[in-house]
Each structure stands twice: as structure tokens, then as C-alpha cells.
Design an enzyme around this catalytic site. Structure first.
Site, PDB file in Angstrom:
ATOM      1  N   TYR A 104      52.595  11.045 100.991  1.00  0.00           N
ATOM      2  CA  TYR A 104      52.365   9.989 101.984  1.00  0.00           C
ATOM      3  C   TYR A 104      53.365  10.093 103.131  1.00  0.00           C
ATOM      4  O   TYR A 104      54.566  10.222 102.908  1.00  0.00           O
ATOM      5  CB  TYR A 104      52.514   8.614 101.343  1.00  0.00           C
ATOM      6  CG  TYR A 104      51.353   8.207 100.466  1.00  0.00           C
ATOM      7  CD1 TYR A 104      50.074   8.080 100.995  1.00  0.00           C
ATOM      8  CD2 TYR A 104      51.556   7.942  99.119  1.00  0.00           C
ATOM      9  CE1 TYR A 104      49.008   7.694 100.184  1.00  0.00           C
ATOM     10  CE2 TYR A 104      50.499   7.550  98.301  1.00  0.00           C
ATOM     11  CZ  TYR A 104      49.221   7.427  98.841  1.00  0.00           C
ATOM     12  OH  TYR A 104      48.185   7.052  98.053  1.00  0.00           O
ATOM     13  N   LYS A 109      66.226  -6.830  72.649  1.00  0.00           N
ATOM     14  CA  LYS A 109      65.362  -7.493  73.633  1.00  0.00           C
ATOM     15  C   LYS A 109      64.602  -6.458  74.461  1.00  0.00           C
ATOM     16  O   LYS A 109      64.986  -5.289  74.503  1.00  0.00           O
ATOM     17  CB  LYS A 109      66.211  -8.381  74.541  1.00  0.00           C
ATOM     18  CG  LYS A 109      67.268  -7.627  75.344  1.00  0.00           C
ATOM     19  CD  LYS A 109      68.214  -8.599  76.058  1.00  0.00           C
ATOM     20  CE  LYS A 109      69.250  -7.862  76.878  1.00  0.00           C
ATOM     21  NZ  LYS A 109      70.245  -8.796  77.457  1.00  0.00           N
TER      22      LYS A 109
END
Ligand SMILES: *Cc1c(COP(=O)(O)O)cnc(C)c1O
Length: 387
Positions: free
Chosen positions: A258, A34
């Protein structure tokens, strides 16, 4: 830059894990592919070539994609909305889990409409209150499954359930959930069903709890080197590396990224690496993570951005064009996906499934001729190493 950020996937590691798991469990293996094989790309040929006997996926779309790439082994899909394309799944010979009455009716109706018999695994919830039929609905589900069998719409070939707490092999909950599964299977037989494959165990239970193996194990994470129970030595298959696009020499006290949440503690060199949380490198790992440059661990500094992160490479003399290994199997001292998971407060599964499409994929190929055929067919319980 010549070679962009890339995810190198060692298909041979996955093949060897398949062989190790079959050897350790002595039980047929359903390889769970999956979510793009937990982020490892097309692996059906590898796992089947190495000895897996079937494939498990979540959605019908995933199952149909396997059929389109000429996979002929049994493929089971276990989680779909009630209005999924059951007809196409039945026409393509995809095995379907029925987690409740409405799904069972939808599957049977689609099978009658296309004039074929759907191969069904009844899915019982044994504890985690997630997918699978609620225990109170089980008897009714079996009653109608038998009725649809008599009309030729379906054939119940399996009963499945999923354990909630198997990452700790000593957890008593597994014993309780296993008993619920055994009872569910007995009830199925009493209802006149003949589910030939009973399957309960995923990676942790398959490797650490022999009493949960039944007729096959449904292993996903273990194929890719992840064993949450820490029970078995498996190989990791993924390496994420990226070029250093620039370097800069800075003074002590220079702010980075940042918010300038990091300031250099000495004169040093910063290297810019063009991967970030947009590529699946988790921002939550900021201020803890490191990467490997020239075989040495160097700290990621400042906040990880969407597209880039900054590494304090110190006095290694690192230059533009060299590469940073973000994570890998760990054989050369580089961080592992498991360490990144720890830094980010998550599990390895989330790291390996999260690498974004902007990162190039390269496979180190493996061919079925390389298979350890003798080893894959033995049932001797080797490779299981208790921690
Ligand atoms: C994902 C999944 C598996 C595989 O689990 P792993 O722990 O990755 O081996 C098995 N069964 C079900 C129902 C799943 O959702």
C-alpha cells in the site's frame, strides 16, 4: 499450504521458568494466567505441575474457565465490575479481590445469599491510581470487612497491592509504595483482620527486589520469559512461523505494498508471508522489522497489511512452501517478540498477547513427571543474574 501460520508454544519453557522463579525467590508462586496466559493458551496444569501454588487471573470468567477445566488449586480474580457474578464465583471457590466498598458489599451480599463464606483479598492502591482501594477508603474498607467477617459472609485471607515502577529495581518509588503496603497490612491487623497472605510483587519486583516478596509473588510475564527488569535469565516459549505462499523476482525500483512506501534498491526476490496486523503482527513495525528465512534475517518491506507481509529475500534462492519465522526465542538468530516490540514502539507483553485466533496453536507438551521437584523446593537464590 500444508502447515498454516502457527504459533508453537513450548510448554516446557514455561515449566522451567516456574522452577527458576521459585528457586530465585524462595517464595510461593501465584502464576498469573490472565489474558489466555499472556497468549500462551491453557497452562494451568503446567504451572501447577512445575510448582506454582495458586493461579491469578483478572476476571471471574477466566477463573470459572479454570474451574471448568478441573483446576482445584486456589484461583484469585482481581478485576470485575461491581455487578459481576459473585455468587457463581463463591460457589466455585474462587478467591476474590475487593478493591473498594461497593465491591466488598456486593461480594458479601452474594456470599450470604448462597450461604457460603467468600474468600477475600483486600486490594490496596499503593501508588499507580489504577485498581485497588484509594488510600483514603482503606480504613473504612477494613472496618466493613471485619463486620462482614463477623456475620460469616467473608473471610479476609489476603491483602494485595501492585507496584507502579518495579521495572527499574533502583527506583525509589518502589520503596515508598512498599511502605504504604506494609502500613496497609498493619492497619488490617489492627482492625482485627488476619490476612495470611500479603502479596505485592509481580515479575520485576519478585526477581529484583527481595524486600517486596512477602508471602507470595504474583508472576505473569516471567512465566513466559519476559522480565522487564532484565534481572533473570528466563526462556521464551513462543515461536510464530508461516509458510511462504509465493515468491516473485522483481527489478530494482519496484514498489511494494500500500502506498508503494518501499521501492526495491536492486533486482531481488520478494516472498509473500500470510500474516499481518489482523493476526497481531503490528503494522507499526513496518519499515523496521525483519523475519528469519533459512536462518537468515531478511527485511519486511512495504507496509504490513492486515493479512500479509512481504519479505525481501534477496538471492537466498527461497521458494514457495518454505517457512518464515516471524519471531521466536532467538536461539537460531530469529527475531524475538522483544525486537518486534521495539520496532513497533511497544512492550513484549503486547506482542505475545496479541496473536490472533486465525493463527493455529501447537504445543510442545510438558508433563509433570518432568518437573525438577528437588529444584522447585529449594530456596537457594540461584538463576538471578544481574545485568
Ligand atoms: C498482570 C498483573 C500481575 C502480573 O504482572 P507481571 O508483571 O506480568 O508479572 C500481577 N498483579 C496484578 C494486579 C496484575 O494486573
Amino acid at each position: 499450504m500444508d502447515v498454516p501460520p502457527r504459533l508453537v508454544i513450548d510448554d516446557g519453557a514455561i515449566a522451567r521458568n516456574v522452577e527458576s522463579i521459585i528457586r530465585a525467590t524462595g517464595t510461593p508462586l501465584m502464576a498469573v494466567l490472565k489474558a489466555d496466559a499472556f497468549g500462551h493458551g491453557p497452562q494451568a496444569d503446567v504451572v501447577l505441575g512445575a510448582g506454582a501454588s495458586s493461579i491469578g487471573v483478572t476476571t471471574i470468567e477466566e477463573a470459572l474457565a479454570l474451574r471448568s477445566s478441573a483446576v482445584r488449586a486456589p484461583v484469585l480474580s482481581w478485576l470485575n465490575p461491581v455487578d459481576a457474578d459473585w455468587a457463581e464465583a463463591v460457589r466455585s471457590g474462587v478467591d476474590l479481590a475487593a478493591p473498594g466498598l461497593s465491591h466488598l458489599f456486593a461480594i458479601a451480599g452474594a456470599a450470604l445469599a448462597v450461604g457460603l463464606t467468600a474468600r477475600v483479598h483486600l486490594h490496596l492502591d499503593v501508588g499507580m491510581s489504577r485498581d485497588g482501594a484509594a488510600p483514603d477508603d482503606w480504613r473504612t474498607l477494613m472496618h466493613f470487612a471485619r463486620a462482614w467477617e463477623e456475620r460469616g459472609a467473608i473471610r479476609v485471607i489476603g491483602v494485595m497491592a501492585h507496584l507502579s515502577s518495579a521495572q527499574d529495581p533502583a527506583d525509589e518509588e518502589t520503596t515508598v509504595e512498599r511502605m504504604r503496603f506494609v502500613n496497609g497490612c498493619r492497619m488490617a491487623v489492627r482492625a482485627g483482620l488476619r490476612p495470611g497472605v500479603r502479596h505485592l510483587a509481580a515479575t520485576s519486583a519478585a526477581l529484583s527486589r527481595p524486600d517486596t516478596r512477602f508471602d507470595l509473588t504474583r508472576v505473569g510475564a516471567g512465566l513466559f520469559g519476559i522480565d522487564p527488569s532484565g534481572h533473570t535469565v528466563l526462556e521464551h516459549a513462543m515461536t510464530l512461523d508461516a509458510p511462504i505462499v509465493s515468491v516473485r523476482d522483481v527489478k530494482a525500483g519496484t514498489g511494494v505494498g500500500y502506498g508503494l512506501s518501499h521501492r526495491t534498491d536492486r533486482d531481488t526476490r520478494l516472498a509473500l508471508v500470510p500474516v499481518g496486523y489482523g493476526d497481531g503482527v503490528p503494522r507499526a513495525a513496518s519499515h523496521r522489522a525483519s523475519v528469519s528465512v533459512r536462518g537468515a534475517r531478511r527485511p519486511v518491506v512495504g507496509v504490513i497489511s492486515m493479512d500479509q507481509l512481504v519479505v525481501d529475500v534477496g538471492d537466498l534462492g527461497v521458494a514457495e512452501g518454505e517457512r518464515a519465522v516471524v519471531f521466536g526465542p532467538g536461539a537460531h538468530g530469529e527475531p524475538t517478540a522483544g525486537e518486534w516490540a521495539g520496532w513497533a514502539g511497544t512492550i513484549e507483553h503486547e506482542i505475545v498477547t496479541g496473536i490472533g485466533p486465525r493463527v493455529h496453536r501447537e504445543h510442545v507438551p510438558w508433563h509433570a513427571e518432568d518437573a525438577d521437584v528437588a529444584g522447585a523446593s529449594t530456596t537457594a537464590p540461584v538463576a538471578a543474574v544481574a545485568r
